[in-house]
Design an enzyme around this catalytic site. Sequence first.
Site, mmCIF file in Angstrom:
data_model
loop_
_atom_site.group_PDB
_atom_site.id
_atom_site.type_symbol
_atom_site.label_atom_id
_atom_site.label_comp_id
_atom_site.label_asym_id
_atom_site.label_seq_id
_atom_site.Cartn_x
_atom_site.Cartn_y
_atom_site.Cartn_z
ATOM 1 N N ARG A 195 0.852 -1.194 0.000
ATOM 2 C CA ARG A 195 0.000 0.000 0.000
ATOM 3 C C ARG A 195 0.883 1.238 0.000
ATOM 4 N NH1 ARG A 195 -4.323 -1.619 4.779
ATOM 5 N NH2 ARG A 195 -4.802 -3.714 4.001
ATOM 6 N N ARG A 244 3.916 2.052 9.972
ATOM 7 C CA ARG A 244 3.214 2.442 8.745
ATOM 8 C C ARG A 244 4.203 2.390 7.585
ATOM 9 N NH1 ARG A 244 -1.608 4.271 8.175
ATOM 10 N NH2 ARG A 244 -1.802 4.874 10.370
ATOM 11 N N GLU A 304 -3.329 -0.654 15.834
ATOM 12 C CA GLU A 304 -4.332 -1.522 15.227
ATOM 13 C C GLU A 304 -3.639 -2.710 14.565
ATOM 14 O OE1 GLU A 304 -6.816 -1.775 11.168
ATOM 15 O OE2 GLU A 304 -6.656 0.232 12.025
ATOM 16 N N SER A 310 -8.747 -5.605 11.880
ATOM 17 C CA SER A 310 -10.100 -5.074 11.729
ATOM 18 C C SER A 310 -10.984 -6.232 11.311
ATOM 19 C CB SER A 310 -10.150 -3.959 10.680
ATOM 20 O OG SER A 310 -9.554 -2.786 11.159
ATOM 21 N N ARG A 338 3.192 -5.192 13.106
ATOM 22 C CA ARG A 338 2.772 -4.424 14.280
ATOM 23 C C ARG A 338 2.762 -5.285 15.543
ATOM 24 N NH1 ARG A 338 -1.852 -0.121 12.195
ATOM 25 N NH2 ARG A 338 -0.501 0.916 10.678
#
Length: 460
Positions: free
Chosen positions: A273, A288, A369, A372, A411
């Site tokens: 991404r 990130r 995070e 999800s 993460r």
Amino acid sequence: MIDRQLLRDEPERVRDALAARNMEGVDIDRVLDVYDEWRSLKAEGDDLRHERNEVSQKIGQLKQEGKDEEAQEAIDRSGELKTELQELEARADELEAELDEALMELPNLPHESVPVGADEADNEEVRRVGFDDLRELPDEVTPHYDLGEELDIIDEGRAAKTTGSGFYFLKGEGAMLEHALVQFMLDVHREQEYVDLFPPIPVKTTSMEGTGQLPKFAEDAYRIGGSETENYEDDDLWLCPTAEVPVTNMYRDEILLKDDLPLKHQAYTPNFRREAGEHGTETRGIVRVHQFNKVELVNFVEPEESYDRLEALVDEAAEVLDRLGLPYRVLSLCTGDLTFASAKTYDLEVWAPGTESDDAPEQGGRWLEVSSASNFEDFQARRAGLRYRPERHESAEYLHTLNASGTAVGRVMVALLEYYQNEDGTVDVPEPLQPYMGGREVIEGHEPVGEAAVGAGKKD
């Protein structure tokens, strides 16, 4: 996409949903006008086909009866009807394309249980786990990026040379830890009856559209062979942004059977991404980045089972953190923070104590995070043609899709390096990971290589 019939029958519900999502400038009336004109043309087309069939039947009969003049009139009328029908169908196709394009831009409707809110500040905490029995931490926890450099297990500088910013090398015990986490996660989810997949990494435009990544988030994707902002074709390829894309589209335009459901797949992939909308928010570390690994959990279920499955899916993803002994919390995302395709989402956020943030528990640090868990209801199924047959003699219906990260490997590594670090700068390996680390109980790091290490005083 949302059901076009629902849009027509309940336009106020759609308007309220868009308002709850803070989406402005969507002309629902224009979409409805296009839909009504398309429906009208379809009905008119049916009438023209019926008349044309009747005229065609008369032609042979009139010729047989010797009524040549009337037969010629019927032939002429048949030609006129053919022309009218071609023109009408061409216009109907244009309107349907316009309608589909408009529907592709509309997000899913939030479930009634989703809290209404403007942004992430309005998300609701459901539960917090692991804070009643925290391990003893160093007086000052070193952030993972400094610790990774000191142990020589994370190298951002050399990755910037080979690829660019937003990428990193893992070295030695760092690379071992990444592999260990992947295999550990896969084993946990196999116990939960997930079937493994190893999907292709490039995915077609149609697959990206099927799960809702396109057209909305083109700027965040890596397109192969062209700029992501230029016009693209259905068969153009993109680097996988999440295994959700290939796995969900695996059954594209197929009809599954009730006996097949629930269908549970897991897939490990690297993901890519650009994070175009987040430029500059994380300048150091591996939180990130543009390439990251995760294990994705994808579920295909009957509609009436999807919300029970969502609750179970959260627990399945959280089991990774439970077994590793990492403190975390579960959030129910508000309407303003839902992803484009989701009807309801829970986030799992692990506690990383090494870097302070404004939104942190009383112990300090920050939340990351790592998963999800989302129910998309039939939103993705409509876009990708995912259906099932409740009974073999019954008509096919759209199924419901769900997914969750099980979990984001990088993460989780950040949380491990910060939560399990010791005063001497080493890092304890959680017991469940030790068999995957060749029996290592502690990450001690490596001696750096090269002349630069001598100059920095890190090597004699």
